[in-house]
Each structure stands twice: as C-alpha cells, then as structure tokens.
Design a protein around this motif. Structure first.
Motif: not given
Ligand SMILES: Nc1ncnc2c1ncn2[C@@H]1O[C@H](COP(=O)(O)OP(=O)(O)OP(=O)(O)O)[C@@H](O)[C@H]1O
Length: 704
Positions: A121, A124, A360, A367, A387-393, A545
């Motif tokens: 972050h 970012q 985060y 997340a 998208s945005g579910a939290g997978k990459s987290t 996905h």
């Molecule tokens: N650096 C950050 N600071 C604050 N919130 C974040 C940060 N990175 C991700 N998020 C939030 O955390 C949540 C999960 O994000 P993540 O990237 O894990 O989603 P995802 O499932 O991998 O999405 P996608 O499939 O679009 O990549 C989202 O709501 C995103 O906005």
C-alpha cells in the motif's frame, strides 16, 4: 499541498536543521577520519594563504620601494608556500569529494533499502516519480547539509579566523573598525533564511511532481496515444511545471537579492578600510604595504565570511530535502524478521490458514474476515470470487507482505511470522498476474529464481516450462536482453518464463495469482501444461477468476467481501447451485467480469415478463428481453500470443501428462434460452443460510 498531496498521503513534517543533521550524521561512520584529514588540509591551505598575504605586504614595502635585491627572498618563500598550499588544497579537496560521494551512495542505499521493505500500500500511496526525486535530488541535498556543509563551515570558520588574526596583527584598530560591520552578513542571511526554506520545499515537491507526471505519462503511453490524451498530459505537466517555475524564479530572486545585499555590505567595509587607511598613511602611522596587505586580507576574509552566511541558507534549503526523506524513513515496514527465528528444514509445504482477519492500514473495512482453509503438498486449492472479494489479499498474507490482524497462517505448523522473511519467500513462491521482468538477459531472468543456478539448470527449467524452444529462436537465445515493458516477448511467453523461474526456485508452496488472466485461449493452453509440471508435488493456492482448472482442484474456496461463502470440490459446488455455480455459469457464458452477472439478470427479466401487467419504468408494457450476454468466444485479449513465432502444437500431451488431457474441458455449447429458462425454475439462492446476502449487489442495504 492540495488535493494531490492528500490523495497520495503526503504529510511532510517540518524539522529543524539540527534534528535533520543528527538524524543523518550516523551515516558518516567510517568516513569521519577522512573528513578530518580533508578538513586539516583545508586549514593548512588557509594558513599558507595567510602567510602568502603577509609576504605580499613585505614585498610591497621592501622590494617595490627601491630595493630590488629584497625581492628574491620573499618571492621564493611566497612561491614555496603557494606550491605547498596548492598541494594540500588538492589533497584536501579530492578527499572531501571522495568522502561526500561515499556519503551520498551510502545514504541512497540506506533509503533505497528501506523503501524496498515497504508494504504494497505504500507504493499505492506514493507516486513513483516523487519517490525517484527523493532518492536522487533530496539525497544530494542532505549531503550538502551533513558532509560538505559541515566541512565547508569548519574550513570557512578557520580561514576567517586566520585572516582576521592576521588583519589584527597588521593593524588591530583598523581590523576592529572593519569587523564591527561583520554582523551585517549574518543579519542579511538570517533575513532570507525562512523564505529560502519555503521556496526550496516548494521546488522539491514540484520537482517530484514533474518526475511523477513524466513517468506516469510514459508508462501509460498507449492510453495517451490511443485516446489522444496528449493535450491532457501536456496540461498536467504544464501545471506541475508552472509550480516548479514559480519556485525556481522565487529561489533565483532570493539568491540574487542576498548576493547583491552582501556586495553592498562588502563595499561599505572596503570603503571604511580605504578611508581609515588613507588617513593613517597621511599621518605616517601606516605604510602603503600594510594597507595593501590589509586590503588583501579583507579580500580573502570576505569569501569565507560570506560562505558561512551562505552556508546557513544552503543548510536551510537542504533541510527541506531532509524532511522529505525523513518522512519516508519514518514509515515502518509492515512485517519484520522475527527476533528468534524458528529453525526448520525445508518444510513439506502444508499451509493452514486459521480464522484469519485482515484490514489494510487506513482502510475503513476488513478485507478478510475469519478465513480458514488448508492446502497440503500436492493439493490444488482454488480461491475464487467476485472482484474485490479479497482473493489477492490472501496471496499478500501468504507471502507475508502483511501479518493478519487476527488468526494465524502456518507452514508445516509454524506461524509464518516465525520464519525469517528471506527464508519464507524461498519456501513460498508467488507467480503474480503481471510477469515481473528484470532488465537483463533471459538467462538471468530465469536464474533469479535460484541465484547461482548453473546454465544447465536454467535450461532444464526452461524446457520444463515449455520456454526453451521460443528462447532458442530469439536473436541471442538465452543471452537475449529483455526489459520490463519490452515488446520482445508475448504475454504467454513471459508467463512461461515466470514458470521456469518458479520451477528453478523449487519452493514447496506455490501461490498463483490469476496465472491465465489476460491470456487468450491459445496462450492460456500453452501455459497450462508447464503450470501442471510446476504444481506437481507442491501445495498450490491458485487465485483466479478462470475456472477452467477448477475440476482438478482438491478444494475450491469461494470468497466474497472477505468471507468464505462456499467451499468444496467442483462437482459438489456445481450441484449445490450456489455462488460457485453462478460464477462458473457466468464464465461459461463468456462474460469477463463475473461482477456483471452477479445478479440473476435473466431471472429478473423472466420474472418481469411473467408478472401480469408489468411495465417498463417509462410506462410501456414490458418487452421480452434479449439475453444480456454475448455469445461465447475467446476471452478478450489483453496479453495475446498471436504475434509470437509459431510453435509446436500447444495442446497438452495426454501421454506425457495424463492429467493434462482433461484440460481444457469442453465448454457447454451455447444454448441460452432453454438452459436459462430452466434456471428460472431452479432459482439460484442469493442468500447464505444465515440470511446474509451472498454477493454485495444483493445486499438490501445497497452496498457494493
Ligand atoms: N492497499 C489497499 N488499501 C486499502 N484497501 C485495499 C488495498 N488493497 C486492496 N484493498 C481492498 O481490499 C479488498 C480486497 O481486495 P483484493 O485485491 O484482495 O480483491 P480481489 O478479490 O483480489 O479483487 P480482483 O479479483 O479484482 O483482483 C477490496 O475491497 C480492495 O478495495
């Protein structure tokens, strides 16, 4: 700093010069003895100059007043002293330059090292161009404060002292009269100091902003050209350049005003000396030689005195740079090495995620919440969801870019935070969505998976990744140079390069983040076979996905809003007809963004059609709706292989890789109406058993 500063979270603290100096002084360790030597040389050179000026007075009084023989002895002495002074000045200045450059290198490495430990972050929230500017010009500014500033101040102070003592020695009363005016220099510098700091801060911020705009614009050149954004980009640059211009012009005006003021003060001093000196000569209390020597001392004295005052301004300006670096250095890494690392051998690779929650830094909501799953060696666990579910987290926690706020992640029963970071990242390999490329040869790009790997090992890895053939076709084979963003390799080829790197790394745990996203169908197929080789025997957690590999997964975890909404095997989940079935169906209907199909659109339309008297919002009777999705076809191409050189038949070879024969699974033929009509009768649940909405679009509170 305005909106931009807020967006990027800049909050540069204001720091006194002394604090900034103390903060960076420890970095001079090991250089101090050389700095002392350089300073001694400067002092010796100043002494030599003092002696030379005294000899000049002597020469004027004796040699120039009718005694030519008296010339040779002081002339020879003068020459000898000048040569000795030049030598020590040369040694001192060279040493000082070496020490200052060493300091700059050390400081830059220190900041760079720190920045490299920052969590995702951080990058970012800071613009890259601004970080670049801090690592270059701000680092140099600090050098002018800590090393050359200190050295310059010490040297100038001693030079001024010698010349002042010599001036007193020639005529103390004349010297005293002159020095009464010396505080004027200090007052002038003080008057300008705070404005110089402000303007310098503005200049540095504007400098960082210009670098950012240029860097972002060039990085986005395709968007700029394709959407004809040149005008907009030019205006963006112009805005930053205007701020920089204002700061630069103000800075130049301040410097010039200071210079001219100092000139006037100097003139006043010189006139005072000449006036008093002429009076003294006329009364016979002073010789012409003494007056000239005295005037020469003043000529020598002013530069160091002026330098001392100027130095104050330089240090003040440099403090603005120091503030910007301290702001970065004060950000703590989100994870650090454990105090006492657990000694494990190479783990087998069992990953247990236990009730993990994470938010985060600075984010409003979590997340991830209460996430639990296990991946054992040889297993494939797929994490999917909208998208945005939290997978990459999840991948960021598995690599320990962050630690969970609650719960634990264990590798072979040992919490991740108990492994030294470098060791952990040897055991858990990430294959990110974007293939990361070093500015180096193909060989070095693969070998970075395992530093010191032999050429043979690199080639074996490339063969296993189905990359060997295309590499050999490149102009210099394995020695072909590539760079980030270079168009030399297609998306699929880059992905296979990354697979070769991961094969060489040979970690027991593999985290794949969207390994086929953005590849067209052909490219994806070419990637799957090497991917299977890579996954064999390892615990693989695949974030995706793309559900084409889902039938092979030992476990599929569907997440939404950071929570697990479903888990099971492909067939089970399909049969359950819940969130996973809907995601799967959305993919098979060739819609890229699963979010688009989170609402059961067709059902809605059908329901409206079947509601007697239902009307459009515009009052017209409802028309039978057309399906809102497009016919199946290749996924939109982001990273296409079509431009790559032709290769051998890419289909998985069932004989050598039996499991590959099952992929790609044939997609069901497109039968929108009957299939969808039948779905209308078997409504997909849209809420969880506890009544919570399954996906955010269905949240009655209107979240999402
Ligand atoms: N650096 C950050 N600071 C604050 N919130 C974040 C940060 N990175 C991700 N998020 C939030 O955390 C949540 C999960 O994000 P993540 O990237 O894990 O989603 P995802 O499932 O991998 O999405 P996608 O499939 O679009 O990549 C989202 O709501 C995103 O906005």
């Amino acid at each position: 700093m305005g909106e931009e500063g807020e967006e990027y979270g800049y909050d540069t603290p204001s720091i006194p010069a002394r604090t900034a100096f103390r903060r960076f002084w420890p970095l001079t360790g090991g250089l101090r003895k050389w700095l002392l030597l350089a300073w001694s040389c400067t002092v010796l050179a100043a002494l030599a100059e003092t002696e030379a000026v005294l000899l000049f007075g002597d020469l004027t009084d004796h040699a120039l007043q009718g005694s030519p023989t008296a010339f040779w002895s002081p002339a020879a002495k003068w020459l000898g002293i000048a040569v000795a002074g030049a030598l020590v000045a040369y040694v001192g200045n060279s040493l000082a330059a070496w020490a200052t450059e060493r300091f700059v290198m050390r400081l830059r490495a220190h900041v760079f090292d720190h920045v490299q430990q920052m969590p995702p972050h951080f990058f970012q929230r800071h613009r890259q161009g601004d970080l670049l500017s801090r690592l270059t010009s701000d680092v140099e500014a600090i050098e002018t404060m800590v090393v050359s500033g200190l050295l310059g101040a010490a040297s100038a102070a001693f030079s001024a002292l010698f010349y002042a003592v010599a001036a007193f020695w020639i005529r103390w009363d004349l010297a005293a009269a002159t020095f009464v005016l010396a505080p004027l220099f200090w007052l002038a510098a003080r008057r300008f100091s705070s404005s110089v700091k402000d303007v310098s801060r503005e200049g540095r911020v504007a400098d960082g902003a210009i670098t950012s705009v240029v860097e972002e614009s060039l990085g986005n050149i395709v968007l700029t050209q394709a959407y004809d954004r040149r005008g907009a980009e030019r205006r963006r640059l112009q805005e930053e350049a205007n701020a920089w211009l204002r700061a630069s012009v103000r800075s130049a005006r301040l410097n010039e005003a200071y210079e001219q003021l100092v000139q006037v003060i100097e003139t006043v001093c010189v006139l005072a000396v000449i006036g008093i000196g002429a009076w003294e000569i006329s009364t016979g209390r002073m010789t012409l030689g003494q007056l000239l020597a005295f005037a020469a001392f003043l000529g020598y004295l002013y530069p160091p005195v002026r330098g001392l005052a100027q130095l104050g301004l330089t240090v003040t300006a440099a403090t603005a740079g120091a503030e910007r670096l301290i702001e970065i250095l004060d950000v703590r890494p989100s994870v650090t090495d454990p105090r006492r690392a657990t000694e494990t051998g190479r783990p087998d690779g069992t990953v247990q995620v236990r009730d993990v929650s994470f938010r985060y830094p600075g984010a409003a909501g979590a997340a991830l919440e209460g996430l639990s799953f296990t991946a054992r060696p040889g297993e494939l666990v797929i994490i999917t969801g909208p998208s945005g579910a939290g997978k990459s987290t999840v991948s960021k926690l598995l690599l320990r870019f962050y630690d969970p706020d609650a719960g634990d992640i264990l590798l072979d029963g040992v919490p991740l935070r108990d492994f030294p970071l470098a060791r952990l990242r040897e055991y858990v390999t990430l294959l990110p969505q974007e293939t990361l490329v070093l500015h180096d040869t193909i060989r070095a790009n693969i070998a970075c998976g395992r530093p010191g790997a032999s050429d043979q090992a690199v080639e074996e890895a490339a063969k296993a990744a189905d990359a060997h053939d295309f590499i050999l076709r490149l102009p210099h084979g394995y020695d072909t140079a590539i760079a980030p963003g270079s168009a030399r390799l297609s998306g699929g080829q880059l992905q296979r390069l990354a697979i070769a790197r991961a094969i060489l790394r040979d970690a027991p745990v593999l985290v794949l983040d969207e390994p086929t996203t953005g590849l067209d169908a052909m490219a994806a197929r070419r990637v799957v076979r090497p991917l299977r080789r890579l996954m064999a025997g390892r615990a693989t957690i695949m974030i995706t996905h793309d559900l084409n590999l889902a039938p092979d997964a030992d476990r599929i975890i569907v997440v939404d809003r950071g929570r697990i909404v479903e888990t099971g095997r492909h067939e089970e989940l399909l049969a359950r007809g819940g969130a996973y079935a809907r995601l799967h169906r959305s993919q098979n209907n060739a819609v890229m963004d699963t979010g688009e199909l989170r609402m059961p659109l067709w059902e809605e339309v059908r329901a409206r059609e079947h509601t007697p008297g239902s009307r459009h919002p515009d009052g017209q009777p409802a028309q039978p709706a057309q399906p809102t999705w497009s016919a199946p076809g290749p996924r939109p191409v982001c990273r296409s292989e079509t431009a790559s050189p032709p290769e051998a038949a890419p289909w998985p070879d069932a004989a050598s890789w039996p499991e590959a024969a099952t992929w790609p699974r044939p997609r069901p033929a497109f039968q929108p109406r009957p299939e969808l009509a039948s779905e209308a009768h078997h409504r997909v649940p849209t809420t969880l058993p506890d009544g919570r909405p399954l996906f955010r679009d269905e949240d009655p509170r209107g979240g999402g």
